[in-house]
Design an enzyme around this catalytic site. Structure first.
Site, mmCIF file in Angstrom:
data_model
loop_
_atom_site.group_PDB
_atom_site.id
_atom_site.type_symbol
_atom_site.label_atom_id
_atom_site.label_comp_id
_atom_site.label_asym_id
_atom_site.label_seq_id
_atom_site.Cartn_x
_atom_site.Cartn_y
_atom_site.Cartn_z
ATOM 1 N N GLU A 1 0.751 -1.296 -0.016
ATOM 2 C CA GLU A 1 -0.147 -0.237 0.059
ATOM 3 C C GLU A 1 0.698 1.258 -0.051
ATOM 4 O O GLU A 1 0.647 2.157 0.683
ATOM 5 C CB GLU A 1 -0.918 -0.043 1.245
ATOM 6 C CG GLU A 1 -1.943 -1.045 1.163
ATOM 7 C CD GLU A 1 -3.142 -0.901 2.151
ATOM 8 O OE1 GLU A 1 -3.111 -0.272 3.183
ATOM 9 O OE2 GLU A 1 -4.005 -1.907 2.019
ATOM 10 N N GLU B 1 -5.796 -8.153 -0.644
ATOM 11 C CA GLU B 1 -6.328 -8.130 0.422
ATOM 12 C C GLU B 1 -7.775 -7.631 0.045
ATOM 13 O O GLU B 1 -8.018 -6.917 -0.442
ATOM 14 C CB GLU B 1 -5.840 -6.960 1.157
ATOM 15 C CG GLU B 1 -4.280 -7.078 1.890
ATOM 16 C CD GLU B 1 -4.027 -5.975 2.869
ATOM 17 O OE1 GLU B 1 -4.724 -5.390 3.366
ATOM 18 O OE2 GLU B 1 -2.704 -5.861 2.813
#
Length: 511
Positions: free
Chosen positions: A172, A291
């Site tokens: 991320e 995710e």
């Protein structure tokens, strides 16, 4: 409510990569400590791993697992988790404001993954660290012998290298919350050089570059374009993340977020195609949706707690209690991954144990399956093969996040080796039963072999340590197949897994 759906043996989407049913586990909350690892627990093996949790994990048949993070990895020193346990340092985990004891590191986790029958997907720290540390980590893990890092691994009792082929290039990195957050161009250049270094160690390595943390990020989807323009030729996947919830208590809108996810995948697929064309590249890049899960029951509450607590060890964090509504949502989301399997090759439920997870485990107590465990398990067991296109003609609805949403959600998988076709169906309607009529063209001799259903529960019904089987599948009734047509009734708010034997088609009979 009458619905006509149809599929054809020759109308294929893609061969499904088995890794579509992968998982993720992070050094966060009680995912590792008192999740998979709890020395002194009545069910602990000599190495401290919980056998009850391991059994539940094995039953999922997970192909791959992403480790050790997540946000955690962006300030992680992998060297802290190797060597004698008594000499390992305790560090402050800046991601989740807790203490990391490092009693589980790469070698312990690899041992657990081997016992679970799961391939590792390792993440490197490109936040507070960089290329050199990533290279060293990979050399420690995968080089056979004769170098500093490989011999160090061997001195730790691990003679054979780990056959790790999937490497995540950070986590991320588009997020301002991330330790070592970077701009897209800067991160793309670092990811490119790191991928080159890893592939110099092993040409079969698959590199996964960070895409958007979610599709609401202000940099989405330009982040993907800028990153891929820097590293396209040296990476194999771009990761996407997305979490879901029903804070507005609007069930139909919640279910429609699956359509929103489809648009997310489609948009990034377009970005991939654009960059490939712009660079005249020959290689293909796919999506790793590494995710995904439901996360909202304790999200706001925990956000306040973890930002103010005083660095505890393995605190309870994000321990969602999933209900029947969440199980229906997860079933539909996995259906969308099957329908998008031409783009999405890898997907990881986040996470596996305790932290937003299908498996829960009490400290010193029992472990149990959450409601979402079952659709994930059924897809992993029976969703391997070739995804088939399914045309659905029936009532739809409009809501905030999407219009023209089918009440009946269907995915179909043809497993040529097992000679089966499996249908995964969700009736999203709040009140009405679906009367299904579904020709299976190309499978005239299909024979029903199994029907499992989750239905008849309240939307807020959940499992727990005192009622671990309150919401669970049972044998289904009311659906049959006649002359290649599936007919039957699917009650409101229900999930069905219906499997057919198509052996005679495989032999050429009736084809």
């Amino acid at each position: 409510m009458r619905v006509r759906a149809s599929l054809h043996r020759d109308f294929k989407i893609s061969r499904i990569d088995d890794r579509l049913y992968s998982a993720f586990i992070e050094h966060m909350g009680r995912a590792i400590y008192s999740g998979i690892y709890e020395p002194g627990h009545p069910q602990a093996d000599p190495n401290g791993f919980r056998k009850d949790v391991l059994e539940l994990v094995r039953d999922l048949k997970i192909p791959a697992i992403r480790y050790p993070g997540g946000n955690f990895v962006s300030a992680y020193r992998w060297e802290d988790g190797i060597g004698p346990k008594e000499q390992r340092p305790v560090r402050l985990d800046l991601a989740w404001r807790s203490k990391e004891t490092n009693q589980v590191g790469i070698n312990e986790f690899a041992q657990w993954a081997e016992m679970a029958g799961i391939e590792m997907m390792l993440a490197v720290n490109l936040g507070s660290r960089g290329l050199e540390d990533a290279r060293n980590f990979a050399e420690y893990a995968i080089h056979p012998e004769g170098t500093y890092w490989s011999e160090l691994r061997r001195s730790h009792g691990v003679k054979e290298p780990y056959n790790v082929k999937m490497w995540c290039l950070g986590n991320e990195m588009d997020g301002p919350w991330q330790i070592g957050h970077k701009k897209a161009k800067e991160y793309g250049q670092l990811a490119n050089e790191t991928a080159k270094a890893l592939k110099a160690l092993d040409g079969d390595i698959e590199a996964i570059v960070c895409g958007s943390s979610n599709d609401q990020m202000p940099t989405y989807p330009d982040w993907e374009r800028e990153v891929l323009e820097e590293c396209y030729e040296n990476v194999d996947y771009i990761s996407l993340h997305k979490y879901f919830g029903n804070s507005s208590n609007d069930t139909l809108n919640y279910f429609a977020k699956i359509e929103e996810t489809g648009r997310y995948i489609q948009a990034i697929g377009g970005v991939i195609d654009f960059v490939k064309a712009k660079k005249r590249a020959k290689n293909d890049v796919y999506i790793c949706f590494d995710e995904w899960n439901v996360w909202y029951h304790r999200r706001e509450e925990d956000a306040q707690r973890w930002r103010t607590w005083d660095w505890p060890e393995a605190p309870d964090l994000l321990e969602e209690d999933y209900n029947f509504e969440d199980a229906l949502f997860v079933a539909g989301l996995i259906n969308e991954f099957i329908r998008r399997s031409d783009r999405v090759r890898i997907a990881c439920i986040a996470q596996l144990v305790n932290v937003i997870a299908p498996i829960r485990a009490e400290r010193g107590g029992p472990a149990w399956r959450q409601t979402i465990y079952y659709p994930y398990q059924f897809a992993s067991l029976y969703g391997r093969g070739t995804a088939l296109k399914v045309a659905v003609d029936g009532p739809t609805y409009d809501c905030k996040v999407a219009d023209d949403v089918n009440y009946l959600d269907v995915a179909a998988v043809h497993d040529e080796r097992a000679c089966t076709v499996t249908l995964f169906l969700v009736n999203r309607h709040l009140e009405e039963t679906v009367e299904l009529d579904m020709p299976m063209t190309g499978f005239p001799t299909a024979r029903l072999i199994e029907h499992k259903v989750m239905a008849g529960f309240g939307l807020r019904d959940a499992n727990g340590p005192d009622h671990p089987n309150a919401v669970a599948p049972r044998d289904g009734t009311g659906v049959g197949v006649d002359n290649g047509r599936v007919k039957g009734h699917l009650v409101a708010l229900s999930y069905h897994v219906i499997r057919f034997d198509v052996m005679d088609v495989a032999k050429g009979v009736g084809a």
